[in-house]
Write a protein that holds these residues in place. Sequence first.
Motif, PDB file in Angstrom:
ATOM      1  N   GLU A   1      10.134   9.539  -0.561  1.00  0.00           N
ATOM      2  CA  GLU A   1      10.348   8.259  -1.227  1.00  0.00           C
ATOM      3  C   GLU A   1      11.225   7.342  -0.393  1.00  0.00           C
ATOM      4  O   GLU A   1      10.933   6.165  -0.199  1.00  0.00           O
ATOM      5  CB  GLU A   1      11.031   8.447  -2.589  1.00  0.00           C
ATOM      6  N   SER A   2      12.345   7.902   0.079  1.00  0.00           N
ATOM      7  CA  SER A   2      13.257   7.006   0.782  1.00  0.00           C
ATOM      8  C   SER A   2      12.683   6.598   2.136  1.00  0.00           C
ATOM      9  O   SER A   2      12.941   5.489   2.606  1.00  0.00           O
ATOM     10  CB  SER A   2      14.649   7.612   0.915  1.00  0.00           C
ATOM     11  N   ALA A   3      11.873   7.477   2.739  1.00  0.00           N
ATOM     12  CA  ALA A   3      11.217   7.074   3.994  1.00  0.00           C
ATOM     13  C   ALA A   3      10.262   5.906   3.723  1.00  0.00           C
ATOM     14  O   ALA A   3      10.202   4.943   4.495  1.00  0.00           O
ATOM     15  CB  ALA A   3      10.458   8.246   4.605  1.00  0.00           C
ATOM     16  N   PHE A   4       9.528   5.993   2.609  1.00  0.00           N
ATOM     17  CA  PHE A   4       8.611   4.907   2.248  1.00  0.00           C
ATOM     18  C   PHE A   4       9.377   3.618   1.955  1.00  0.00           C
ATOM     19  O   PHE A   4       8.973   2.533   2.326  1.00  0.00           O
ATOM     20  CB  PHE A   4       7.803   5.298   1.002  1.00  0.00           C
ATOM     21  N   LEU A   5      10.504   3.810   1.259  1.00  0.00           N
ATOM     22  CA  LEU A   5      11.315   2.656   0.907  1.00  0.00           C
ATOM     23  C   LEU A   5      11.832   1.973   2.162  1.00  0.00           C
ATOM     24  O   LEU A   5      11.797   0.741   2.294  1.00  0.00           O
ATOM     25  CB  LEU A   5      12.483   3.125   0.045  1.00  0.00           C
ATOM     26  N   LEU A   6      12.278   2.793   3.086  1.00  0.00           N
ATOM     27  CA  LEU A   6      12.793   2.255   4.346  1.00  0.00           C
ATOM     28  C   LEU A   6      11.669   1.559   5.110  1.00  0.00           C
ATOM     29  O   LEU A   6      11.862   0.501   5.715  1.00  0.00           O
ATOM     30  CB  LEU A   6      13.385   3.397   5.174  1.00  0.00           C
ATOM     31  N   ASN A   7      10.478   2.146   5.059  1.00  0.00           N
ATOM     32  CA  ASN A   7       9.317   1.523   5.688  1.00  0.00           C
ATOM     33  C   ASN A   7       9.083   0.139   5.088  1.00  0.00           C
ATOM     34  O   ASN A   7       8.843  -0.833   5.784  1.00  0.00           O
ATOM     35  CB  ASN A   7       8.092   2.457   5.533  1.00  0.00           C
ATOM     36  N   ASN A   8       9.235   0.049   3.760  1.00  0.00           N
ATOM     37  CA  ASN A   8       9.093  -1.250   3.096  1.00  0.00           C
ATOM     38  C   ASN A   8      10.127  -2.247   3.599  1.00  0.00           C
ATOM     39  O   ASN A   8       9.820  -3.400   3.866  1.00  0.00           O
ATOM     40  CB  ASN A   8       9.269  -1.074   1.586  1.00  0.00           C
TER      41      ASN A   8
ATOM     42  N   ILE B   1       0.828  -1.202   0.000  1.00  0.00           N
ATOM     43  CA  ILE B   1       0.000   0.000   0.000  1.00  0.00           C
ATOM     44  C   ILE B   1       0.868   1.261   0.000  1.00  0.00           C
ATOM     45  O   ILE B   1       0.533   2.265  -0.628  1.00  0.00           O
ATOM     46  CB  ILE B   1      -0.954  -0.020   1.220  1.00  0.00           C
ATOM     47  N   HIS B   2       2.007   1.185   0.676  1.00  0.00           N
ATOM     48  CA  HIS B   2       2.880   2.349   0.731  1.00  0.00           C
ATOM     49  C   HIS B   2       3.710   2.517  -0.543  1.00  0.00           C
ATOM     50  O   HIS B   2       3.823   3.616  -1.076  1.00  0.00           O
ATOM     51  CB  HIS B   2       3.797   2.269   1.948  1.00  0.00           C
ATOM     52  N   SER B   3       4.288   1.409  -1.028  1.00  0.00           N
ATOM     53  CA  SER B   3       5.205   1.561  -2.155  1.00  0.00           C
ATOM     54  C   SER B   3       4.447   1.916  -3.439  1.00  0.00           C
ATOM     55  O   SER B   3       5.001   2.534  -4.336  1.00  0.00           O
ATOM     56  CB  SER B   3       6.028   0.292  -2.351  1.00  0.00           C
ATOM     57  N   VAL B   4       3.170   1.547  -3.480  1.00  0.00           N
ATOM     58  CA  VAL B   4       2.338   1.912  -4.621  1.00  0.00           C
ATOM     59  C   VAL B   4       2.322   3.428  -4.826  1.00  0.00           C
ATOM     60  O   VAL B   4       2.331   3.932  -5.941  1.00  0.00           O
ATOM     61  CB  VAL B   4       0.909   1.385  -4.367  1.00  0.00           C
ATOM     62  N   MET B   5       2.346   4.154  -3.701  1.00  0.00           N
ATOM     63  CA  MET B   5       2.281   5.614  -3.808  1.00  0.00           C
ATOM     64  C   MET B   5       3.513   6.169  -4.511  1.00  0.00           C
ATOM     65  O   MET B   5       3.428   7.172  -5.214  1.00  0.00           O
ATOM     66  CB  MET B   5       2.141   6.208  -2.411  1.00  0.00           C
ATOM     67  N   ILE B   6       4.661   5.510  -4.300  1.00  0.00           N
ATOM     68  CA  ILE B   6       5.868   5.998  -4.980  1.00  0.00           C
ATOM     69  C   ILE B   6       5.747   5.777  -6.482  1.00  0.00           C
ATOM     70  O   ILE B   6       6.108   6.624  -7.279  1.00  0.00           O
ATOM     71  CB  ILE B   6       7.124   5.280  -4.454  1.00  0.00           C
ATOM     72  N   GLN B   7       5.189   4.614  -6.860  1.00  0.00           N
ATOM     73  CA  GLN B   7       5.059   4.366  -8.292  1.00  0.00           C
ATOM     74  C   GLN B   7       4.087   5.354  -8.926  1.00  0.00           C
ATOM     75  O   GLN B   7       4.332   5.874 -10.013  1.00  0.00           O
ATOM     76  CB  GLN B   7       4.603   2.925  -8.566  1.00  0.00           C
TER      77      GLN B   7
END
Lengths: 659, 151
Positions: free
Chosen positions: A348-355, A259-265
């Motif tokens: 983005e990198s915060a989301f990535l780290l969350n992933n 759900i989070h990484s989708v937002m980056i895409q």
Amino acid sequence: MIAPLGHFVLFLALGLSGYAGAAGLVGRPRGRPAWQASARNAVLAQFWLVTLALLLLEYALITSDFSLRYVAHTSTRGSLTRYKIAGLWGSLEGSLLLWTWLQAGFTALVVARYHARHPAVLPYVQAVLQGITAFFLLVLTFGVNPFAPLSPIPPDGQGLNPLLEVTDMLVHPLLLYLGYVGFSVPFAFAMAALLTGRLSEEWLRLTRRWTIGAWVCLTAGIFYGGWWSYRTLGWGGYWAWDPVENASFMPWLTGTAFIHSVMIQERKHMLKVWNLLLITLTFALVIFGTFLTRSGILGSVHAFADGPVGILFLGFLALVLLGALGLIAYRAEALKGHGTLDALVSRESAFLLNNVVLLGICFTVFLGTIFPLLTEALRGTKISVGTPYFNRVSVPLGLALLLLMGSGPLLAWGRASLNNLRRNFLKPAGVAAAGAALAALCGLRQAEALAAFFCAVFVIGTIAWEFGTATRTRARITGEGLLPAFATLLLKSRRRYGGLIVHLGVVLAILGIAMSSLYKVEREATLHPGERLAIGPYSVQFHDLQAGERPTHILVWANLTVSRGGTLLATLHPGQRFYPNQQTPFASVDARYHWQADLYTILSTFERDGSSATIKVLINPMMAWIWIGGGVIVLGVLVAVLPERRLALLTVRAKAQPA
Amino acid sequence: MRGRRRTYLLAGGLVLAALGGLVYSGMREALVYFYTPTEVQAQAATLRGKALRVGGMVAAGSVHWEPQTLRLTFVLTDGQTQLPVRHQGTAPDLFKEGAGAVVEGTWVPEGYLRASTIMAKHSEEYRPPTHPETLAGKKALFQSLRPGATP
């Protein structure tokens, strides 16, 4: 009569799967709309057939038709009708039938909803979903038949475990199944995107609601399960890192990451492969979890050979993983992302780290769950890792997640400037430090508790800060009052603010988990009538034992009064339930639920002449916040996904009602 | 570009290393070996003081419970070996003589298992009772205890 009929209906439904697949194949590449329409109709017809099978089994359950082995196994004549109905998901065969029905239903729904508007991808989506339904039908027809006959017909059935004969049984499993099956829809759209080569963000957009819907059902199911366990199973806990629980937690973790990484895409057109992998992994974990908990493999590696279910599930899992990975490899060239990460400190990198953290938790849970299997297979001895491992590993990762949760939404996309950092984080961090200091002053000494408080206040601070500034800005610009400005804000950027509300719920739940586990107090004592047990600030007095008859069992309970500083707070009646055909009694716990701390009592044993009773008392601080947090999460999701029209209606109605 | 890539690789490597360390330390602390009573008896010398998990049946007639001190003792058996267990506190719901149980605890030099947790075999599936207490026996509760309307 029902036995052969039901089995036949399932075979028919499986046959329709084959037909729908073939008709789709004929129809799609050669552009024959009639064949495509026929394939669609087959999907709808299949749903009605599975519905018929489900109703047949329910009919047998309700009418106590013990000529079916499954019915004799999961219900008795004396059971209440609602628990007879719940027998459908009380054991393996029935719950697989329910799963199949939901899968067929979701497939039919997707086909009916999207075929006109998205003719290019739908045939492929349909094929994938159909394939999943077909797999479950295969398991039902050749693996475990819910319509297996029983002879001679017994006079009465065995019935569910009495622990399952509670209203919660009607809610918790259904929520979990809705979540599990729901994730198959985004998975199917992802596979369709790969098959058609339409690799833009289309599939994400189309399935956003399905994903969130599946996620919230799974979340609610997990929370509900904990709540159920806490209120009724007499051990005072809500989560035991049991394989069955882990099986629901792992897809939740990867689903949350998705759900989070989708937002980056959506925003930056990157991470295409990553997102495809995440949804594949989520769906694969759903299947894996079912394999793990339903094949008997956890009891022992050798139990695996007993039934065909395990092998079928494992084969399907391999098919899903190999198919998805093969397709991703096939499209590798087209999947190259355009965007890059601009800076190390950015949303983005915060989301990535969350992933990374979410997948890290998932990996550690996975490892801990299958560890006994690994060691048994490799070394012949079973070595389990137990709760301490899970707790030790998940606490630091959970805290890291909290920090990211606080910082991510406030970081700018692209590149966060120092100014941006200072403006958004200085105050929340200061408030968080003050909160932790206050907690320390109040007597909290454990490092984990202080860290949890710091992180929690930090996240709540950033959320409040975000809501506050946005509301004030809006009020200043439009001249509205603060409250209407807040309401329109929620309406206008529902996804963002709904998401923040979800975060708030997660924080509250984590705070409740941390405090209740770190500051739990437990005491047990054997008391004679009139004697007291002191625990924390409370005094629990035992008066006497009583016995009474209920429709399904005999209840023995202790009369307790709880007081603090001389004031009577509550009268509690923890007891034991004696069922006619159960060897041991079941605990019937009683508690004083309170937002500060629950006082939880269990009647452990008692003398049959009533001369004494052994009472266990637990103080669980802030336990209620876990369930409150779960509620807030669901609320946040509703804000995020409910159609605008309906939300507007709700606010209008709220405004119309005088306060 | 190259410098940035190195930064990301470094950050990713650090995260993975931290994760690995966490798992390793968690494992070291929490590994619990699963044994049968016979295995414990055979390796009694080497197992002394270790955390273990022993599975077996609660031997018939072996359960002894002192309500005042909350001391519970019983014998766990796998058919061959009898392993004495001591526990401070009450047993879980489904715990019963003749039923399966898994005991987590330490094997102490005095030659018994000091239990920290007792888990009775819990199953969604129902097993018919082997020696159910008769309904009459349960009804006798009404004579010894004060009857009343259930709360």
